[in-house]
Design a protein around this motif. Structure first.
Motif, short mmCIF file in Angstrom:
data_model
loop_
_atom_site.label_atom_id
_atom_site.label_comp_id
_atom_site.label_asym_id
_atom_site.label_seq_id
_atom_site.Cartn_x
_atom_site.Cartn_y
_atom_site.Cartn_z
N THR A 91 0.83 -1.20 0.00
CA THR A 91 0.00 0.00 0.00
C THR A 91 0.87 1.24 0.00
OG1 THR A 91 -0.16 0.08 2.42
CG2 THR A 91 -1.85 -1.18 1.25
N ALA A 92 0.31 2.32 -0.52
CA ALA A 92 0.99 3.61 -0.53
C ALA A 92 -0.08 4.69 -0.50
CB ALA A 92 1.86 3.76 -1.78
N TRP A 93 0.35 5.94 -0.34
CA TRP A 93 -0.58 7.05 -0.12
C TRP A 93 -0.84 7.84 -1.38
CZ3 TRP A 93 -2.88 6.44 4.29
CH2 TRP A 93 -2.19 5.86 5.37
N LEU A 94 -2.07 8.36 -1.49
CA LEU A 94 -2.43 9.33 -2.52
C LEU A 94 -2.71 10.66 -1.85
CD1 LEU A 94 -4.98 7.30 -4.70
CD2 LEU A 94 -2.60 7.84 -5.30
N THR A 95 -2.22 11.74 -2.44
CA THR A 95 -2.56 13.09 -1.98
C THR A 95 -3.18 13.89 -3.11
OG1 THR A 95 -0.52 14.27 -2.56
CG2 THR A 95 -0.50 12.99 -0.49
N ASP A 96 -3.75 15.03 -2.77
CA ASP A 96 -4.39 15.86 -3.79
C ASP A 96 -3.41 16.35 -4.85
OD1 ASP A 96 -3.13 17.47 -1.89
OD2 ASP A 96 -4.63 19.05 -2.01
N ALA A 97 -2.13 16.43 -4.51
CA ALA A 97 -1.13 16.88 -5.47
C ALA A 97 -0.89 15.85 -6.57
CB ALA A 97 0.19 17.18 -4.75
N MET A 98 -1.37 14.63 -6.38
CA MET A 98 -1.18 13.57 -7.37
C MET A 98 -2.34 13.46 -8.34
SD MET A 98 0.30 10.71 -4.72
CE MET A 98 1.61 11.15 -3.55
N THR A 99 -3.37 14.27 -8.15
CA THR A 99 -4.54 14.24 -9.03
C THR A 99 -4.24 15.03 -10.30
OG1 THR A 99 -6.00 14.16 -7.11
CG2 THR A 99 -6.99 14.76 -9.19
N LEU A 100 -4.50 14.41 -11.44
CA LEU A 100 -4.33 15.09 -12.73
C LEU A 100 -5.71 15.33 -13.32
CD1 LEU A 100 -2.08 16.05 -14.70
CD2 LEU A 100 -2.39 13.87 -15.89
N PRO A 101 -6.14 16.58 -13.43
CA PRO A 101 -7.48 16.85 -13.98
C PRO A 101 -7.63 16.32 -15.40
CG PRO A 101 -6.57 18.80 -12.89
CD PRO A 101 -5.45 17.80 -13.00
N SER A 102 -8.82 15.83 -15.70
CA SER A 102 -9.10 15.32 -17.04
C SER A 102 -8.85 16.41 -18.07
CB SER A 102 -10.55 14.85 -17.11
OG SER A 102 -10.86 14.39 -18.41
N GLY A 103 -8.16 16.07 -19.13
CA GLY A 103 -7.85 17.03 -20.18
C GLY A 103 -6.50 17.68 -20.05
N ASP A 104 -5.91 17.65 -18.85
CA ASP A 104 -4.58 18.24 -18.66
C ASP A 104 -3.51 17.31 -19.20
OD1 ASP A 104 -5.89 20.24 -17.35
OD2 ASP A 104 -4.66 20.16 -15.54
N VAL A 166 10.80 0.09 -2.94
CA VAL A 166 9.60 0.64 -3.58
C VAL A 166 8.55 1.03 -2.55
CG1 VAL A 166 8.43 -1.57 -4.00
CG2 VAL A 166 8.04 0.36 -5.55
N ILE A 167 8.48 0.32 -1.43
CA ILE A 167 7.57 0.73 -0.35
C ILE A 167 7.97 2.10 0.18
CG2 ILE A 167 6.85 0.24 2.03
CD1 ILE A 167 6.98 -2.74 1.29
N ALA A 168 9.25 2.28 0.46
CA ALA A 168 9.72 3.56 0.99
C ALA A 168 9.45 4.70 0.01
CB ALA A 168 11.21 3.48 1.29
N ASP A 169 9.50 4.40 -1.28
CA ASP A 169 9.29 5.40 -2.33
C ASP A 169 7.81 5.57 -2.67
OD1 ASP A 169 10.17 7.25 -4.28
OD2 ASP A 169 10.08 5.72 -5.84
N ASN A 170 6.93 5.19 -1.74
CA ASN A 170 5.48 5.36 -1.91
C ASN A 170 4.97 4.71 -3.19
OD1 ASN A 170 3.13 6.47 -0.56
ND2 ASN A 170 2.92 7.88 -2.27
N ALA A 171 5.54 3.52 -3.47
CA ALA A 171 5.13 2.72 -4.63
C ALA A 171 5.19 3.51 -5.93
CB ALA A 171 3.73 2.14 -4.42
N SER A 172 6.25 4.30 -6.08
CA SER A 172 6.52 5.04 -7.33
C SER A 172 5.39 6.00 -7.69
CB SER A 172 6.75 4.07 -8.50
OG SER A 172 7.74 3.12 -8.21
N SER A 173 4.76 6.60 -6.69
CA SER A 173 3.62 7.48 -6.93
C SER A 173 4.02 8.70 -7.76
CB SER A 173 3.02 7.95 -5.60
OG SER A 173 3.98 8.68 -4.85
#
Length: 271
Positions: A91-104, A166-173
């Motif tokens: 498992t790894a974390w998602l944050t709002d900075a990782m969201t890519l708006p549709s069309g971008d 890869v765990i430490a690297d947040n699963a390559s997020s």
């Protein structure tokens, strides 16, 4: 000087080492500077310590203004698990900075060597916490199901790493984006939900939901139970990316990557 752990293992190592290494990985991400695996410098690094590094990196992300919005799973394919010598997803974390708006377009100038994979993504309707979560109880906690593309971008040279790395690297997020269709999970046969992955209109890979731990809800249940051991739960409203349905493809600058799903529609990424 490189911080050294003390005691019988990294799980009991000093916070200073965990904090410092988490910062190293975040700087590699910010500076687009791929590095050798942590385990080259710290061969004693274990999975428990790797998750401590991952959690500390999340704390540093929050301190700079990011918000936790969900989790992502990795190694959900049985073949990849055998390759890495594990029996459950990471498992790894998602944050709002990782969201890519549709069309971008994908911000290539912020990435090192991005790759893209199609996934089935859940949005949670209620809190899910282990232990004892089953696939059925996990799926009952899901509000909507989406098609998605995940952009992964390892901070390690040539995507070469061990499991603790890869765990430490947040699963390559890096980034993710979802398609326009949010379906009721009860309306879908998720193991049979198929995906065609195209690059510039040419078929690159195919997969089905069963590629993800036999059923994406099995991966969700395993994640909830694993997170509970670390004192975490999957919260209502969170996004859960259940893992790649195919091998990842390179996100070449200028290319268009499209995932076509049976019932969840299509999702496009301009690279």
């Amino acid at each position: 000087m490189k911080p050294e752990p003390s005691g019988p293992g990294w799980a009991t190592g000093p916070l200073q080492a965990i904090d410092s290494i988490a910062g190293e990985l975040l700087r590699a991400e910010e500076q687009r500077a791929a590095r050798g695996p942590l385990t080259d410098d710290y061969p004693e690094l274990d999975i428990d310590a790797a998750y401590r590094i991952q959690d500390e990196a999340l704390s540093q992300r929050i301190e700079r203004g990011e918000t936790v919005i969900g989790i992502k799973l990795g190694l959900t394919s049985p073949a990849k698990q055998r390759q890495m010598g594990v029996t459950a997803p990471l498992t790894a974390w998602l944050t709002d900075a990782m969201t890519l708006p549709s069309g971008d377009a994908l911000p290539q100038d912020l990435l090192i060597h991005p790759r893209v994979e199609p996934e089935i993504t859940f949005v949670m309707g209620r809190r899910l916490t282990g232990p004892g979560v089953t696939a059925a109880s996990a799926l009952a906690a899901v509000d909507r199901v989406y098609a998605s593309l995940e952009v992964i971008d390892s901070r390690y040279l040539d995507f070469k790493f061990t499991l603790p790395d890869v765990i430490a690297d947040n699963a390559s997020s890096a980034y993710y984006l979802t398609g326009p269709i949010g379906a009721d999970p009860a309306s879908l046969n998720l193991p049979l939900e198929a995906c065609l992955l195209e690059v510039d209109g040419h078929l690159a890979a195919t997969g089905v939901g069963a590629s993800v731990q036999g059923h994406p809800a099995e991966a969700l249940a395993m994640a909830a139970n694993a997170l509970a051991k670390r004192g975490h739960a999957i919260e209502a409203g969170w996004v859960v990316m259940t893992g790649g349905m195919t091998d990842a493809v390179a996100a070449r600058r200028g290319a268009t990557i499209t995932a076509h799903f049976t019932h969840l529609g299509s999702v496009d990424l301009r690279c």
